[in-house]
Design an enzyme around this catalytic site. Structure first.
Site, PDB file in Angstrom:
ATOM      1  N   ALA A 221      40.782  13.053  93.427  1.00  0.00           N
ATOM      2  CA  ALA A 221      40.622  11.938  92.482  1.00  0.00           C
ATOM      3  C   ALA A 221      39.319  11.209  92.785  1.00  0.00           C
ATOM      4  O   ALA A 221      39.283   9.989  92.953  1.00  0.00           O
ATOM      5  CB  ALA A 221      41.826  11.000  92.524  1.00  0.00           C
ATOM      6  N   LEU A 222      38.247  11.967  92.842  1.00  0.00           N
ATOM      7  CA  LEU A 222      36.980  11.459  93.352  1.00  0.00           C
ATOM      8  C   LEU A 222      36.336  10.449  92.406  1.00  0.00           C
ATOM      9  O   LEU A 222      36.463  10.545  91.189  1.00  0.00           O
ATOM     10  CB  LEU A 222      36.014  12.619  93.596  1.00  0.00           C
ATOM     11  CG  LEU A 222      36.500  13.717  94.553  1.00  0.00           C
ATOM     12  CD1 LEU A 222      35.395  14.732  94.785  1.00  0.00           C
ATOM     13  CD2 LEU A 222      36.994  13.144  95.868  1.00  0.00           C
TER      14      LEU A 222
ATOM     15  N   HIS B 150      33.311   8.258  96.748  1.00  0.00           N
ATOM     16  CA  HIS B 150      33.399   9.554  97.430  1.00  0.00           C
ATOM     17  C   HIS B 150      32.058  10.288  97.388  1.00  0.00           C
ATOM     18  O   HIS B 150      31.639  10.894  98.388  1.00  0.00           O
ATOM     19  CB  HIS B 150      34.466  10.432  96.774  1.00  0.00           C
ATOM     20  CG  HIS B 150      35.864   9.938  96.932  1.00  0.00           C
ATOM     21  ND1 HIS B 150      36.592   9.433  95.886  1.00  0.00           N
ATOM     22  CD2 HIS B 150      36.673   9.874  98.020  1.00  0.00           C
ATOM     23  CE1 HIS B 150      37.797   9.087  96.313  1.00  0.00           C
ATOM     24  NE2 HIS B 150      37.868   9.339  97.603  1.00  0.00           N
TER      25      HIS B 150
END
Length: 282
Positions: free
Chosen positions: A35-36, A40
């Protein structure tokens, strides 16, 4: 943009890392649960400053979720994640199945003290850091990476993992990266997508109140009163507060004033069904 390799097994990842090391290339690992978001990708960019090759692990780790928490509904967005990592020129994704990480008969855990037992996240999620440390220990030894990059948003986690890597002589350097924030100050998190529109509008209050609290502490206001006032403000705004505390920035031990050492403010609070955490230095 380059196509990113995807490793689903320890064997495949280790073979690639061995080749990179044989060529004299350093390797960095960015552990994630997928779920970047931009935060990230910032970790990937930081990793590229330290190593020629970057692996991003995507693994929603069941052992760090309590039975009442959101393991099953935690967002899984592999196609989007892969596209973002290709755009960021990451070299590889480690995408193991649960059975690869925890095969039948798996029976070992990392026992933690120190920053994992200071009455913050551990008070509300007593099994969480055991799960985090166990999976990180496995990721570090599986990948044989030279560096691992962690964001400061999960500050207690950063301290726990850094302590573990040092104590267990895992041969990996933990690299911290400052929290990435939305323009209104909210710390970027995969869980922010759970917030309703009204909750999202209220969420930046956490950062604003912590900034004001940090200013009071720097001004030498009595620490206990300043923290108590900030706690009241958070609750009055509509949050369910788990904690808002001033702690020593390195050990996470309680402090009574600025004289006790560098201070970190840490908070965890709920808006509806979503639990938000954040921290800042003083």
């Amino acid at each position: 943009m380059s196509q990113v390799a995807v490793f689903e097994t320890v064997k495949a990842m280790r073979e690639a890392v061995a080749a990179w090391h044989a060529a004299g290339e350093k390797v960095a690992l960015v552990p994630t649960m997928g779920a970047l978001h931009e935060g990230h990708i910032a970790l990937v960019t930081e990793a590229q400053k330290h190593a020629r090759r970057v692996i991003v692990s995507i693994f929603v780790n069941p052992t760090q979720f309590a039975p009442h928490e959101d393991f099953k509904k935690y967002p899984r967005t592999f196609d989007s994640d892969r596209a973002q990592l290709e755009a960021a020129n990451a070299d590889a994704i480690y995408f193991p199945a649960v059975e690869e990480m925890y095969p039948p008969g798996f029976a070992s855990r990392v026992l933690l003290l120190g920053p994992a037992a200071v009455g913050l996240e551990d008070r509300f999620r007593p099994t969480h850091f055991e799960g985090v440390a166990t999976v990180c220990c496995k990721l570090f030894t599986q990948s044989k990476a030279d560096f691992a990059v962690f964001g400061e948003k999960d500050y207690q986690q950063l301290k726990v993992v850094t302590r573990m890597a040092h104590d267990l002589d895992l041969g990996i350097e933990i690299v911290p990266l400052a929290t990435f924030r939305e323009t209104d100050g909210l710390a970027m998190s995969s869980r922010n997508r759970y917030l309703s529109a009204d909750e999202r509008a209220l969420a930046p209050t956490l950062h604003r109140v912590m900034q004001a609290l940090a200013a009071r502490i720097r001004n030498d206001d009595p620490l206990f009163q300043a923290v108590a006032d900030a706690q009241t403000e958070i609750i009055t705004a509509g949050f369910e507060l788990d904690y808002l505390e001033a702690r020593h920035a390195d050990t996470l031990a309680p402090v009574t004033s600025r004289a006790d050492g560098p201070i970190r403010l840490l908070i965890a609070a709920r808006l509806g069904a979503t639990r938000l955490i954040d921290n800042i230095g003083v």
